[in-house]
Design an enzyme around this catalytic site. Sequence first.
Site, mmCIF file in Angstrom:
data_model
loop_
_atom_site.group_PDB
_atom_site.id
_atom_site.type_symbol
_atom_site.label_atom_id
_atom_site.label_comp_id
_atom_site.label_asym_id
_atom_site.label_seq_id
_atom_site.Cartn_x
_atom_site.Cartn_y
_atom_site.Cartn_z
ATOM 1 N N TYR A 106 15.256 77.714 43.737
ATOM 2 C CA TYR A 106 14.848 79.100 43.948
ATOM 3 C C TYR A 106 16.045 79.959 44.348
ATOM 4 C CZ TYR A 106 9.989 77.439 43.942
ATOM 5 O OH TYR A 106 8.785 76.877 43.588
ATOM 6 N N ASN A 132 4.382 84.832 37.148
ATOM 7 C CA ASN A 132 4.821 84.660 35.770
ATOM 8 C C ASN A 132 3.623 84.701 34.818
ATOM 9 O OD1 ASN A 132 5.957 83.888 33.342
ATOM 10 N ND2 ASN A 132 6.641 81.883 34.046
ATOM 11 N N CYS A 140 8.670 78.393 34.489
ATOM 12 C CA CYS A 140 8.719 78.452 35.944
ATOM 13 C C CYS A 140 8.511 77.074 36.573
ATOM 14 C CB CYS A 140 7.715 79.459 36.487
ATOM 15 S SG CYS A 140 6.032 79.239 35.918
ATOM 16 N N HIS A 141 7.997 76.114 35.803
ATOM 17 C CA HIS A 141 7.866 74.747 36.324
ATOM 18 C C HIS A 141 9.229 74.106 36.569
ATOM 19 C CE1 HIS A 141 8.007 74.323 31.920
ATOM 20 N NE2 HIS A 141 8.604 73.155 32.143
ATOM 21 N N GLU A 167 9.322 66.624 30.311
ATOM 22 C CA GLU A 167 10.711 66.975 30.018
ATOM 23 C C GLU A 167 11.701 65.938 30.555
ATOM 24 O OE1 GLU A 167 11.693 71.000 30.984
ATOM 25 O OE2 GLU A 167 9.883 71.779 30.029
#
Length: 175
Positions: A106, A132, A140-141, A167
């Site tokens: 962040y 979002n 945003c993950h 991912e």
Amino acid sequence: MAWTVVDAPIGPLLVAGTRQGLVLVGFRAGPEYVERTVAALGRRLGAPAVADADRLAPVTDQLAAYFDGRLRAFDLPLDWSLATGFNRRVLRELAASVPYGTVVGYQDLADRVGEGREALAARAVGSAMGANPLPVVVPCHRVIESGGGIGGFGGGLEIKRQLLALEGVLPAPLF
């Protein structure tokens, strides 16, 4: 505005688009959520909303390829109408600079948009992630706590874990 619901491994997703591009991806797209959200979008954007899966085929095709592990970067026009100011700057930076299979803190993301090293800047980025309108596509993950914790997620932590596992950032759940 066109909308459709996509069956995904993380649950049904509401996707909506305008002439400019994809404007919304919504989690847990059950009938009540879809009805309420489509009506609100129509009011906010000043456009009637119609169910039109054919018009959104490029979106649904890319989402299917992403969830099948065949797509690492979305190539879709995006309509940023639902994000403004600081949130839009942060989300655009995220989309442009945090590729598949990577994460960013962040605070690191706050630094990238020039918000400095204040704790408030990291919290503001967290708020931008929570607002979002295009999760999954604007990833945003991929934003985590600076200390390595998973952080929060508007779709719920289980979905965030599933996306990060897809991912290769986290191990896949055992069951």
